[in-house]
Scaffold this motif. Structure first.
Motif, PDB file in Angstrom:
ATOM      1  N   TRP B  47       0.810  -1.217   0.000  1.00  0.00           N
ATOM      2  CA  TRP B  47       0.000   0.000   0.000  1.00  0.00           C
ATOM      3  C   TRP B  47       0.848   1.274   0.000  1.00  0.00           C
ATOM      4  CZ3 TRP B  47      -3.296  -2.478   4.452  1.00  0.00           C
ATOM      5  CH2 TRP B  47      -4.144  -3.448   3.910  1.00  0.00           C
ATOM      6  N   GLY B  48       2.094   1.151   0.422  1.00  0.00           N
ATOM      7  CA  GLY B  48       2.971   2.323   0.422  1.00  0.00           C
ATOM      8  C   GLY B  48       3.996   2.283  -0.695  1.00  0.00           C
ATOM      9  N   ALA B  49       3.844   1.345  -1.629  1.00  0.00           N
ATOM     10  CA  ALA B  49       4.881   1.131  -2.655  1.00  0.00           C
ATOM     11  C   ALA B  49       5.069   2.361  -3.530  1.00  0.00           C
ATOM     12  CB  ALA B  49       4.512  -0.078  -3.517  1.00  0.00           C
ATOM     13  N   ASN B  54       4.373  -0.371 -10.698  1.00  0.00           N
ATOM     14  CA  ASN B  54       3.610  -1.050  -9.668  1.00  0.00           C
ATOM     15  C   ASN B  54       3.876  -2.543  -9.593  1.00  0.00           C
ATOM     16  OD1 ASN B  54       2.437   0.928  -8.238  1.00  0.00           O
ATOM     17  ND2 ASN B  54       0.381   0.700  -9.085  1.00  0.00           N
ATOM     18  N   LYS B  55       4.970  -3.001 -10.210  1.00  0.00           N
ATOM     19  CA  LYS B  55       5.238  -4.440 -10.244  1.00  0.00           C
ATOM     20  C   LYS B  55       5.372  -5.054  -8.842  1.00  0.00           C
ATOM     21  CE  LYS B  55       8.904  -7.591 -11.721  1.00  0.00           C
ATOM     22  NZ  LYS B  55      10.099  -7.692 -12.572  1.00  0.00           N
ATOM     23  N   TYR B  56       6.120  -4.405  -7.983  1.00  0.00           N
ATOM     24  CA  TYR B  56       6.327  -5.002  -6.660  1.00  0.00           C
ATOM     25  C   TYR B  56       5.103  -4.841  -5.777  1.00  0.00           C
ATOM     26  CZ  TYR B  56      10.996  -5.563  -8.404  1.00  0.00           C
ATOM     27  OH  TYR B  56      12.060  -5.938  -9.178  1.00  0.00           O
ATOM     28  N   ARG B  57       4.348  -3.764  -6.017  1.00  0.00           N
ATOM     29  CA  ARG B  57       3.055  -3.672  -5.336  1.00  0.00           C
ATOM     30  C   ARG B  57       2.222  -4.923  -5.640  1.00  0.00           C
ATOM     31  NH1 ARG B  57      -2.222  -2.005  -6.136  1.00  0.00           N
ATOM     32  NH2 ARG B  57      -3.132  -0.974  -4.319  1.00  0.00           N
TER      33      ARG B  57
ATOM     34  N   GLY C 264     -13.162   1.971  -7.437  1.00  0.00           N
ATOM     35  CA  GLY C 264     -11.939   2.764  -7.559  1.00  0.00           C
ATOM     36  C   GLY C 264     -10.987   2.167  -8.581  1.00  0.00           C
ATOM     37  N   GLU C 265      -9.876   2.836  -8.744  1.00  0.00           N
ATOM     38  CA  GLU C 265      -8.835   2.369  -9.658  1.00  0.00           C
ATOM     39  C   GLU C 265      -7.648   1.844  -8.861  1.00  0.00           C
ATOM     40  OE1 GLU C 265      -9.137   2.139 -12.975  1.00  0.00           O
ATOM     41  OE2 GLU C 265     -11.197   2.711 -12.452  1.00  0.00           O
ATOM     42  N   GLU C 266      -6.738   1.229  -9.583  1.00  0.00           N
ATOM     43  CA  GLU C 266      -5.481   0.826  -8.955  1.00  0.00           C
ATOM     44  C   GLU C 266      -4.731   2.097  -8.561  1.00  0.00           C
ATOM     45  OE1 GLU C 266      -3.029  -1.552 -11.486  1.00  0.00           O
ATOM     46  OE2 GLU C 266      -1.383  -1.614 -10.038  1.00  0.00           O
ATOM     47  N   PRO C 267      -4.345   2.213  -7.311  1.00  0.00           N
ATOM     48  CA  PRO C 267      -3.685   3.452  -6.887  1.00  0.00           C
ATOM     49  C   PRO C 267      -2.240   3.513  -7.388  1.00  0.00           C
ATOM     50  CG  PRO C 267      -3.815   1.933  -5.046  1.00  0.00           C
ATOM     51  CD  PRO C 267      -4.523   1.277  -6.195  1.00  0.00           C
ATOM     52  N   VAL C 268      -1.803   4.697  -7.734  1.00  0.00           N
ATOM     53  CA  VAL C 268      -0.421   4.911  -8.156  1.00  0.00           C
ATOM     54  C   VAL C 268       0.150   6.063  -7.342  1.00  0.00           C
ATOM     55  CG1 VAL C 268       1.122   5.447 -10.068  1.00  0.00           C
ATOM     56  CG2 VAL C 268      -0.964   4.124 -10.475  1.00  0.00           C
ATOM     57  N   LEU C 269       1.083   5.737  -6.469  1.00  0.00           N
ATOM     58  CA  LEU C 269       1.725   6.775  -5.666  1.00  0.00           C
ATOM     59  C   LEU C 269       2.901   7.333  -6.450  1.00  0.00           C
ATOM     60  CD1 LEU C 269       1.830   4.980  -2.198  1.00  0.00           C
ATOM     61  CD2 LEU C 269       0.028   6.412  -3.150  1.00  0.00           C
TER      62      LEU C 269
ATOM     63  N   ASP F   5      -8.238  -7.780  -5.875  1.00  0.00           N
ATOM     64  CA  ASP F   5      -8.404  -7.033  -7.122  1.00  0.00           C
ATOM     65  C   ASP F   5      -7.577  -5.769  -6.938  1.00  0.00           C
ATOM     66  OD1 ASP F   5      -9.541  -5.070  -9.031  1.00  0.00           O
ATOM     67  OD2 ASP F   5     -11.022  -6.655  -9.399  1.00  0.00           O
ATOM     68  N   LYS F   6      -6.768  -5.441  -7.920  1.00  0.00           N
ATOM     69  CA  LYS F   6      -5.854  -4.324  -7.715  1.00  0.00           C
ATOM     70  C   LYS F   6      -6.565  -2.980  -7.532  1.00  0.00           C
ATOM     71  CE  LYS F   6      -3.149  -5.363 -11.288  1.00  0.00           C
ATOM     72  NZ  LYS F   6      -1.988  -5.268 -12.230  1.00  0.00           N
ATOM     73  N   ARG F   7      -7.798  -2.932  -7.972  1.00  0.00           N
ATOM     74  CA  ARG F   7      -8.534  -1.672  -7.838  1.00  0.00           C
ATOM     75  C   ARG F   7      -9.053  -1.468  -6.406  1.00  0.00           C
ATOM     76  NH1 ARG F   7     -12.823  -2.862 -12.300  1.00  0.00           N
ATOM     77  NH2 ARG F   7     -12.460  -4.935 -11.421  1.00  0.00           N
ATOM     78  N   LEU F   8      -9.235  -0.230  -6.058  1.00  0.00           N
ATOM     79  CA  LEU F   8      -9.766   0.085  -4.730  1.00  0.00           C
ATOM     80  C   LEU F   8     -11.273  -0.092  -4.699  1.00  0.00           C
ATOM     81  CD1 LEU F   8      -7.717   3.340  -4.011  1.00  0.00           C
ATOM     82  CD2 LEU F   8      -7.277   1.043  -3.120  1.00  0.00           C
TER      83      LEU F   8
END
Lengths: 291, 291, 291, 291, 291, 291
Positions: B47-49, B54-57, C264-269, F5-8
């Motif tokens: 969640w903090g990746a 996003n591969k390692y996420r 929601g979508e996949e989050p991207v930090l 699921d990768k989405r939120l």
């Protein structure tokens, strides 16, 4: 047994006291990435060492003893950063001597609000064995498993998070004295990462795997020993990488990856018993009748 | 987000309930080497990746989700081992159904004394998130540092101690159902050790060192970066090994070893201030006069 | 403020000391279902009471004060059950005086192994504020939220788990004195469950819902306020029941149930910043260039 | 900084391993009466010492360093008591080597049930920094207040409970090796009690009172400074003794005793505010109207 | 059992609310130097009192009951200091009513940042049983050892650190109401220090030493009972003082001081056993062969 | 077992990062009112479910799995609120990007002082499983009693305090993205309160009382089962209300209220035994003579 020298392992000086940095330094004392942790971890690993000879016991004792000196340095640094800190919001003069007031333009009250209150209330402007939120260090973080390879990886992990913390502290301060102390400590963390990895190498590197290597792998369910399990609900396989194809790190198998379906069934526990304190609705009526 | 399937990841069955083994299994649920820990650790790392992509996420999410299924399996195993456990020392009949009475020749009271009392008093013969001493799991053990290499070593450490625990549990029981469950879990721990080491390899192996590798090593006190510090009071150098001579693991230096003398001085903190709550004897009399 | 009477609220006597029962009683003192918890919980709710008048403050003070007397009774019961407990495995005579030796046929050593060691080592055969595993009570379990309806449900929950524990203790002992004490305590738990539910009723019952009822429900996403969310990965809806159809308990809506897909979508930090202590691979190269 | 000598401060030997005694010894390692506590307590008091000169810093360093050697001795004693302990209920042979089987006539399973499970599952038959219930030592017990007299009394308290524990351990074992180790440790506790009381005497004895003695007693409500407050609800005065009549210990007043009536009023807190998350019933309607 | 009076033991009023002082006061409620601690400590000592008569039980009950009233006063003080505290950074008006905004010139957001967030989020502007960092009070700090002299020194230690804290709080605030409350509490701490020391005197003063005085000192290693052990690695003796020469405090011996050399040997633990989960390298090959 | 699921579950966005709000959101992750707690609580209740059929196990699994998605949303929200947070007081530019600097007029140093330091030092600007004071979540808060009615009230209590927290967070922020996320979460808390109350209703409502309803009420001391006990020392009865007169909530009795006088006697514990580590004064001289 142990001996002390009144002098510090490395000089600790603070040019301008900074109560906020005192709070941050607490993380390196009593945080899970901190020095009490590695000190006690290496001591307990040494004291329980059952390797065929006492070589690693010795190695651990050297570094544990070194780390006790780091706790001392950090505790000294906290106290020096708290010199001249305000003891009360009314104490206007005091704040002028600390970094926040000088550089941040903060009032005494604002300096005080940014401080860890226990530095004022509980310790009389000194360090205590807690992290930067005041959570006391708790010794459940002393990892000493009785397996030397597992312990070495625990030590690498501790020094990796420890050096990450030290770098963040270095980046947080501009005080020349504090930066000098930290550039020594970061160097020591560098060494400690290396030395525990060197023990792994000395023990055979990949031959230490899987840990523990004394367990006969024929007793594990080897179909799953090198399988990258995908749990995406739509069947998307896990990402590809070194961990999904090719020889395993231990050389005992081949990585492969895929989606996974449950192999078990829905579990059904028996009903509660009459004397178990459950609701009547949870209790087997036959059991009640049989009483 | 997450989804569930009512079936277990792998079959869990118990041929003969054993309340002592239920107590031991708690370590794999709520111990620091246990499954709640790795489950939440991988989730928080995911969640903090902040890796470039996003591969390692994704990788972390797959394994975190798998681990939640392991907690479920172990909780089920605890409940099954507690079926038929005595609820009271007076409940003579019950004990005959459990291993201790059958094989150990124990009375109901003796079986009960060997149990975790909270299985009887607090949970109604079910698992709870605590270790084999009843100490609740506490989330300070979730290591997620924001540094991917540090996190991977934390994960290897967790799986190394985890597999060591699983092997000890395997050796502790002779129940065929429990051994079958554990030979699956041990295999999964094998894989998880490999996969996190594979990430390290993919990130460059030695190139990840020292962790964090984003810190300019010229800012550390490099004279001490590869020095094996000896703290023996009679000057005996530390033991010799891979960590005392030869190239460092990161390839940036050469190991060397020796005795160490203090570089700092005895620290002298200023006297206490009048309002600090110290004894008068600790307080600077000039400060008092100046008030 | 508070006053004491040297006499106990209700008689406490033990016919035959039982060190194992002393260990079990600790759960009612320092366990999360125990009496220190409710005592302090009601006190803190009282001391922070902001209801329009002080009626509930008074109510809470009465019951909190009552509960302090229950802790005293239980502590006395623990000490009485430890009279004559063995102080050492060598102390053969002592064991004959306790239940385990008399009824269980146990040796002094076996009686001792079934004891909580801290009863011997730390307290001198007396109670301490910890649960039946020796885990000290920690005041994070004092629920006092500032919302009176939330607090009342916390109190019902505490008394429901508390009475469940008391019933289990009652079922665990055959000592007439202990059963007499517990049949008083169980009665009090009955009352306390009732009284907190009575406050809910007095506050309007369903009108207290949803808690807090001071929040304008138009500000919540009402489409989801009465929706039973299914997370089965194969789309199986959640089980049917009072919670899936019909009017909601608060009367503000209608329950309905169904499968849920991510909204929601996949989050991207964003990538890590150069000074953040991450690995170089996690850091935005443009940010580095810009430094 | 610190140095080590590989030899123990005092010989540690075990004639017949006793896993139950290993569990009991944990209290002296990681219990609140134990040696990690005093070791770190004296270190933190030393590192924060603000006395006019460094004499007490030195004194504390000497004894802290000594105590680290005691932890080492106890950890060694635990490991020696666990040699030959059973690793599994099936491992019949092993139990014959330990005291419980030899003298207590216990089966392997019974020996195992009396053990601390984490000695088997987590440490590989070694000590860990937790008490005899497995509760990890937590550094909130390191008392270092910044007031030297307060700290000295904390140290006397620690050594008084510590020697009480050591005596109980001595009484619990008949092993000549363990008794020899403990008769050294008890002697050291004797000395440590004396030396901290000697510091109090050196600081002036009664002149250290009340602690802190730097606070102007005219600012305290002196009518209540030497008053033994009775809280018996029927007005019975407190028991008579040295604390109820005659000169106070500090010589600044006269003890007197009596019943006490409340001087304050029933507190009335203002109603909750509209945005505070309280129930509507707790909220000032005027405040709502005013919004 | 216990009774209550709705009135406070002593008046509590706040002229100008100060959310920062509310945070500081938490230390006196839930800190290790605080009032919950002494309240429960005295109660548990009373409830386990085994003195020949019940005099000290009574004494302890009186003061424990008094302390419960102090917790109530402090909790009230926290709530009053939080009246008008901002609930949100947007709530501009609110801040004007609190000290920080009025005197410190802080914005609502700055006032809010200086608050304990849980006062806003968890309690609805009321006290909770945690210290000034929000760490919940944990009952491991309730010292009740079963040895009355040890307990009395624990009580002196608690009141010494408690009065030090109260003095620091007094120095931190300029609010007349808060200063009035604290000048009562400081007086009570003065008395409590005296009264526990008076019990020591009544028990015989030096005759209580060493604690426990029921242990035959001939069983301790008397050569070390009054020896000030020096651990300086260069042989520097410990500092001179009352603790290094002259008669011991208990009158049973003479202090002397000197350097100390190890009396024990380097410990050697046996190798790990095959089923212990260690690495193969740690395991005795003969043991493996013998299996 | 579980799938991801990768989405939120619901969109999470932040318009303007606010490090103070990141700190506040931690309470909803790792606070006792937070989402890790309900997630694990429902899981452990499900895994130990002993109801006659598996309906409630299923219900609990659905909602536990939903809650895991809430933890993920909140962790994402924390990370997004920390984007652009200052890493050092020297890093002037960074602060301009966060709410405190833009709207509160704070300097970088002031923004930094208002942050949770561990967001900077330990996590690299990400969430961790602790509350808004940095106290790690500890699993003693997972209530799963084995009694389904008790568990349902624990769940209502958790969702009542949880929604209270969510409302306070909603009121604390003006960020449209955060408000949108919270208006979804508040709705879900509304539902969860309803659904657990619906289970109570389905189990029979008042028929679930007293909990556990499987205990024969004739074994409790029924004279006290519906008695509102008054403990006012002057005999003032408790306040009148639904809890003091009329039929009890369970319909099994009638409420009544009154003052209470002690029914027990002053307890007298036996003297300490010679080997118990007490002072000589506490020890029965006859016991000593008899040795």
């Amino acid at each position: 047994m142990y001996y002390h020298d009144k002098r510090l392992q490395y000089p600790v000086r603070v040019e301008k006291p900074d109560p906020l940095f005192a709070r941050q330094l607490q993380q390196a004392i009593g945080g899970i990435e901190g020095e009490i942790r590695v000190c006690l971890q290496y001591f307990f690993q040494a004291w329980g060492a059952r390797a065929p000879n006492n070589k690693y016991r010795d190695l651990l004792l050297n570094t544990a003893t070194e780390e006790m000196g780091h706790v001392e340095m950090l505790a000294t640094a906290v106290a020096l950063n708290l010199e001249d800190a305000p003891l009360s919001a009314q104490e206007e003069g005091a704040a002028d001597k600390v970094v926040g007031a000088v550089m941040g333009g903060e009032s005494t009250r604002q300096v005080l609000e940014g401080m860890m209150q226990r530095h004022l209330l509980s310790t009389g402007l000194a360090a205590f064995p807690a992290n930067s939120d005041g959570v006391p260090f708790d010794c459940s973080h002393i990892y000493a498993s009785g397996n030397i390879a597992a312990d070495m990886y625990c030590n690498v992990a501790a020094e990796a998070t420890g050096r990450t913390l030290a770098v963040r502290l270095f980046n947080s301060t501009s005080d020349p004295g504090m930066r000098d102390m930290l550039h020594f400590m970061i160097a020591r963390d560098t060494m400690h990462q290396q030395q525990w990895l060197a023990v792994i190498e000395e023990l055979g590197g990949a031959a230490t795997l899987p840990i523990p290597n004394s367990f006969d792998q024929r007793q594990e369910h080897q179909r799953f020993s090198y399988f990258m399990m995908g749990t995406s609900r739509d069947g998307t396989p896990p990402p590809e990488g070194r961990f999904s194809t090719g020889p395993s790190i231990d050389g005992h198998g081949e990585f492969y990856a895929g989606h996974f379906e449950p192999l078990g069934e829905e579990p059904v526990l028996g009903p509660a018993r009459p004397l178990s304190g459950a609701q009547s609705e949870q209790i087997d009526s036959k059991a009640i009748a049989a009483e």
